[in-house]
Design a protein around this motif. Structure first.
Motif, PDB file in Angstrom:
ATOM      1  N   ILE A 136      32.890  14.576  10.909  1.00  0.00           N
ATOM      2  CA  ILE A 136      32.708  15.256   9.636  1.00  0.00           C
ATOM      3  C   ILE A 136      31.890  14.361   8.697  1.00  0.00           C
ATOM      4  CG2 ILE A 136      34.795  16.628   9.849  1.00  0.00           C
ATOM      5  CD1 ILE A 136      36.193  14.723   7.971  1.00  0.00           C
ATOM      6  N   ARG A 137      31.191  14.987   7.745  1.00  0.00           N
ATOM      7  CA  ARG A 137      30.264  14.248   6.886  1.00  0.00           C
ATOM      8  C   ARG A 137      30.752  14.285   5.439  1.00  0.00           C
ATOM      9  NH1 ARG A 137      24.141  15.310   8.191  1.00  0.00           N
ATOM     10  NH2 ARG A 137      24.031  13.061   7.951  1.00  0.00           N
ATOM     11  N   MET A 138      30.670  13.136   4.819  1.00  0.00           N
ATOM     12  CA  MET A 138      31.133  12.928   3.448  1.00  0.00           C
ATOM     13  C   MET A 138      29.908  12.722   2.552  1.00  0.00           C
ATOM     14  SD  MET A 138      33.560   9.718   2.299  1.00  0.00           S
ATOM     15  CE  MET A 138      32.602   8.591   3.289  1.00  0.00           C
ATOM     16  N   GLY A 139      29.735  13.565   1.546  1.00  0.00           N
ATOM     17  CA  GLY A 139      28.533  13.514   0.715  1.00  0.00           C
ATOM     18  C   GLY A 139      28.702  12.733  -0.568  1.00  0.00           C
ATOM     19  N   PHE A 140      27.651  11.963  -0.907  1.00  0.00           N
ATOM     20  CA  PHE A 140      27.608  11.186  -2.138  1.00  0.00           C
ATOM     21  C   PHE A 140      26.263  11.395  -2.818  1.00  0.00           C
ATOM     22  CE2 PHE A 140      30.060   8.706   0.884  1.00  0.00           C
ATOM     23  CZ  PHE A 140      31.191   8.367   0.154  1.00  0.00           C
ATOM     24  N   VAL A 141      26.240  11.056  -4.079  1.00  0.00           N
ATOM     25  CA  VAL A 141      24.969  10.881  -4.773  1.00  0.00           C
ATOM     26  C   VAL A 141      24.816   9.396  -5.037  1.00  0.00           C
ATOM     27  CG1 VAL A 141      23.700  11.280  -6.906  1.00  0.00           C
ATOM     28  CG2 VAL A 141      24.923  13.142  -5.811  1.00  0.00           C
ATOM     29  N   PRO A 142      23.699   8.798  -4.635  1.00  0.00           N
ATOM     30  CA  PRO A 142      23.549   7.345  -4.777  1.00  0.00           C
ATOM     31  C   PRO A 142      23.660   6.891  -6.227  1.00  0.00           C
ATOM     32  CG  PRO A 142      21.832   8.254  -3.378  1.00  0.00           C
ATOM     33  CD  PRO A 142      22.535   9.415  -4.008  1.00  0.00           C
ATOM     34  N   MET A 143      24.479   5.874  -6.437  1.00  0.00           N
ATOM     35  CA  MET A 143      24.526   5.217  -7.740  1.00  0.00           C
ATOM     36  C   MET A 143      23.914   3.829  -7.627  1.00  0.00           C
ATOM     37  SD  MET A 143      28.192   6.487  -9.201  1.00  0.00           S
ATOM     38  CE  MET A 143      28.965   6.724  -7.603  1.00  0.00           C
ATOM     39  N   MET A 144      23.333   3.581  -6.447  1.00  0.00           N
ATOM     40  CA  MET A 144      22.605   2.347  -6.189  1.00  0.00           C
ATOM     41  C   MET A 144      21.603   2.695  -5.101  1.00  0.00           C
ATOM     42  SD  MET A 144      25.454   0.280  -3.923  1.00  0.00           S
ATOM     43  CE  MET A 144      26.800   0.516  -5.057  1.00  0.00           C
ATOM     44  N   ASP A 145      20.841   1.705  -4.629  1.00  0.00           N
ATOM     45  CA  ASP A 145      19.882   1.957  -3.561  1.00  0.00           C
ATOM     46  C   ASP A 145      20.545   2.674  -2.386  1.00  0.00           C
ATOM     47  OD1 ASP A 145      18.756   0.685  -0.793  1.00  0.00           O
ATOM     48  OD2 ASP A 145      17.161   1.125  -2.204  1.00  0.00           O
ATOM     49  N   GLY A 146      19.909   3.753  -1.896  1.00  0.00           N
ATOM     50  CA  GLY A 146      20.521   4.585  -0.877  1.00  0.00           C
ATOM     51  C   GLY A 146      20.939   3.826   0.364  1.00  0.00           C
ATOM     52  N   ASP A 147      20.066   2.925   0.868  1.00  0.00           N
ATOM     53  CA  ASP A 147      20.400   2.156   2.062  1.00  0.00           C
ATOM     54  C   ASP A 147      21.597   1.251   1.815  1.00  0.00           C
ATOM     55  OD1 ASP A 147      18.354   3.339   3.446  1.00  0.00           O
ATOM     56  OD2 ASP A 147      16.904   1.761   2.949  1.00  0.00           O
ATOM     57  N   LYS A 148      21.628   0.612   0.640  1.00  0.00           N
ATOM     58  CA  LYS A 148      22.743  -0.269   0.321  1.00  0.00           C
ATOM     59  C   LYS A 148      24.034   0.539   0.195  1.00  0.00           C
ATOM     60  CE  LYS A 148      20.019  -3.794  -2.076  1.00  0.00           C
ATOM     61  NZ  LYS A 148      19.747  -4.450  -3.385  1.00  0.00           N
ATOM     62  N   LEU A 149      23.913   1.760  -0.355  1.00  0.00           N
ATOM     63  CA  LEU A 149      25.100   2.589  -0.518  1.00  0.00           C
ATOM     64  C   LEU A 149      25.699   2.928   0.836  1.00  0.00           C
ATOM     65  CD1 LEU A 149      27.015   4.146  -2.351  1.00  0.00           C
ATOM     66  CD2 LEU A 149      25.506   6.112  -2.114  1.00  0.00           C
ATOM     67  N   ILE A 150      24.834   3.316   1.783  1.00  0.00           N
ATOM     68  CA  ILE A 150      25.325   3.648   3.124  1.00  0.00           C
ATOM     69  C   ILE A 150      26.119   2.478   3.697  1.00  0.00           C
ATOM     70  CG2 ILE A 150      24.580   3.977   5.501  1.00  0.00           C
ATOM     71  CD1 ILE A 150      24.523   6.534   4.083  1.00  0.00           C
ATOM     72  N   GLU A 151      25.560   1.269   3.565  1.00  0.00           N
ATOM     73  CA  GLU A 151      26.262   0.097   4.080  1.00  0.00           C
ATOM     74  C   GLU A 151      27.572  -0.123   3.333  1.00  0.00           C
ATOM     75  OE1 GLU A 151      23.622  -3.159   3.735  1.00  0.00           O
ATOM     76  OE2 GLU A 151      22.127  -2.345   5.127  1.00  0.00           O
ATOM     77  N   SER A 152      27.547   0.103   2.019  1.00  0.00           N
ATOM     78  CA  SER A 152      28.726  -0.173   1.208  1.00  0.00           C
ATOM     79  C   SER A 152      29.854   0.802   1.484  1.00  0.00           C
ATOM     80  CB  SER A 152      28.354  -0.110  -0.285  1.00  0.00           C
ATOM     81  OG  SER A 152      27.357  -1.056  -0.596  1.00  0.00           O
ATOM     82  N   VAL A 153      29.519   2.055   1.824  1.00  0.00           N
ATOM     83  CA  VAL A 153      30.569   3.047   2.028  1.00  0.00           C
ATOM     84  C   VAL A 153      31.098   3.052   3.456  1.00  0.00           C
ATOM     85  CG1 VAL A 153      29.654   4.544   0.218  1.00  0.00           C
ATOM     86  CG2 VAL A 153      28.995   4.937   2.602  1.00  0.00           C
ATOM     87  N   GLU A 154      30.483   2.270   4.340  1.00  0.00           N
ATOM     88  CA  GLU A 154      30.946   2.249   5.724  1.00  0.00           C
ATOM     89  C   GLU A 154      32.422   1.871   5.843  1.00  0.00           C
ATOM     90  OE1 GLU A 154      29.880   3.338   8.538  1.00  0.00           O
ATOM     91  OE2 GLU A 154      28.141   4.155   7.505  1.00  0.00           O
ATOM     92  N   PRO A 155      32.894   0.839   5.113  1.00  0.00           N
ATOM     93  CA  PRO A 155      34.335   0.525   5.214  1.00  0.00           C
ATOM     94  C   PRO A 155      35.211   1.691   4.778  1.00  0.00           C
ATOM     95  CG  PRO A 155      33.138  -1.297   4.223  1.00  0.00           C
ATOM     96  CD  PRO A 155      32.177  -0.149   4.286  1.00  0.00           C
ATOM     97  N   LEU A 156      34.779   2.426   3.748  1.00  0.00           N
ATOM     98  CA  LEU A 156      35.550   3.596   3.297  1.00  0.00           C
ATOM     99  C   LEU A 156      35.531   4.687   4.369  1.00  0.00           C
ATOM    100  CD1 LEU A 156      37.119   5.132   1.141  1.00  0.00           C
ATOM    101  CD2 LEU A 156      34.923   5.869   0.157  1.00  0.00           C
TER     102      LEU A 156
END
Length: 290
Positions: free
Chosen positions: A28-48
């Motif tokens: 399943i896919r979880m949607g966000f709107v970037p509040m920082m650089d998109g690539d960095k956000l992807i990395e940051s949300v991986e633990p979540l």
């Protein structure tokens, strides 16, 4: 190749194909709107995403969109299964595809709502809302709940007609509205409470150089919204997983760091009627806005 070996190979091949299909269906896919650089956000949300996968029992992938409309459209098309979107985006998604809110985020005070504020410079001659006539106002964006919808409705309730009584511009961001005010480019800035603290590092003198003219009514916080076609069992799993993670020390820290969320409370569609009523007072047609 003998017959027995052929049968074994076919069984292995069928099992592999079936396994791949099953794995794809269980993502399943979880949607966000970037509040920082998109690539960095992807990395940051991986633990979540990993924590959610463990709690839900299904692999969770992160999906970022360039704006909230992208998440709303993703919920409608099925590209996104659930997402974190602001209140006006939620009512748009509900109107467009029957997306449903399951949780509302809590702020640092443990509240499920917030307000917009009207800022003027400290030396301004604007002392009440009637003084705004013939002045220039910075809204954030026409799709912004706290940067346009609620402030605009508040001004109209105060007898200020937006198209006749004021000049207004869209700043493109809450911080940008504050900057325009500090630069003297506008007379009033509309922002969430309190943009001056959020961007204190960028505008260290904002508290001294500006003052609050007034506040809007309460606005529901950002929502956790699931796509309209999702079954009730998966909705419950996502809701319970986020409630559990918000109580976990590591999960709580992630939510605060990534989205400035301090927990969740269960929510219903009725909680967002105030958004619909405010949109109506601003003559916003939800069908046309989709």
């Amino acid at each position: 190749m003998n017959k027995k070996l052929m049968i074994i190979l076919m069984i292995v091949l069928i099992s592999a194909v079936a396994g791949c299909t099953s794995a794809k269906e269980e993502t399943i896919r979880m949607g966000f709107v970037p509040m920082m650089d998109g690539d960095k956000l992807i990395e940051s949300v991986e633990p979540l995403a990993e924590m959610l996968s463990e709690e839900i029992g299904v692999k969770v992938e992160a999906f970022t969109a360039t704006n909230y409309v992208g998440v709303v459209e993703g919920l409608g098309s099925g590209q996104v299964d659930f997402g974190f979107i602001p209140p006006f985006a939620y009512v748009l998604a509900n109107s467009e595809s029957n997306a449903q809110v399951v949780l509302t985020a809590l702020n640092s005070s443990g509240e499920s709502s917030y307000r917009s504020q009207f800022l003027v410079r400290s030396d301004s001659d604007i002392n009440d809302f009637q003084d705004i006539h013939n002045k220039t106002v910075a809204f954030v964006d026409p799709s912004s709940t706290s940067g346009y919808l609620f402030p605009g409705a508040h001004l109209m309730a105060e007898g200020v007609e937006l198209e006749q009584d004021i000049e207004y511009i869209y700043s493109g961001g809450h911080d940008k509205a504050l900057q325009l005010l500090l630069n003297g480019d506008v007379d009033v800035a509309t922002t969430f409470v309190d943009v001056r603290q959020r961007y204190e590092k960028d505008f260290p003198n904002a508290m001294e150089q500006t003052r609050v003219l007034g506040y809007t009514n309460d606005i529901p916080n950002i929502s956790v919204t699931v796509k309209g076609s999702m079954d009730a069992d998966m909705q419950e799993k996502i809701k319970n997983a986020l409630l559990t993670i918000a109580e976990d020390e590591e999960g709580s820290a992630l939510l605060k760091e990534l989205f400035n969320m301090y927990g969740f409370v269960e929510a219903t569609d009725e909680d967002y009627n105030i958004i619909r009523e405010t949109a109506k007072s601003m003559n916003v047609d939800l069908q046309e806005a989709n």
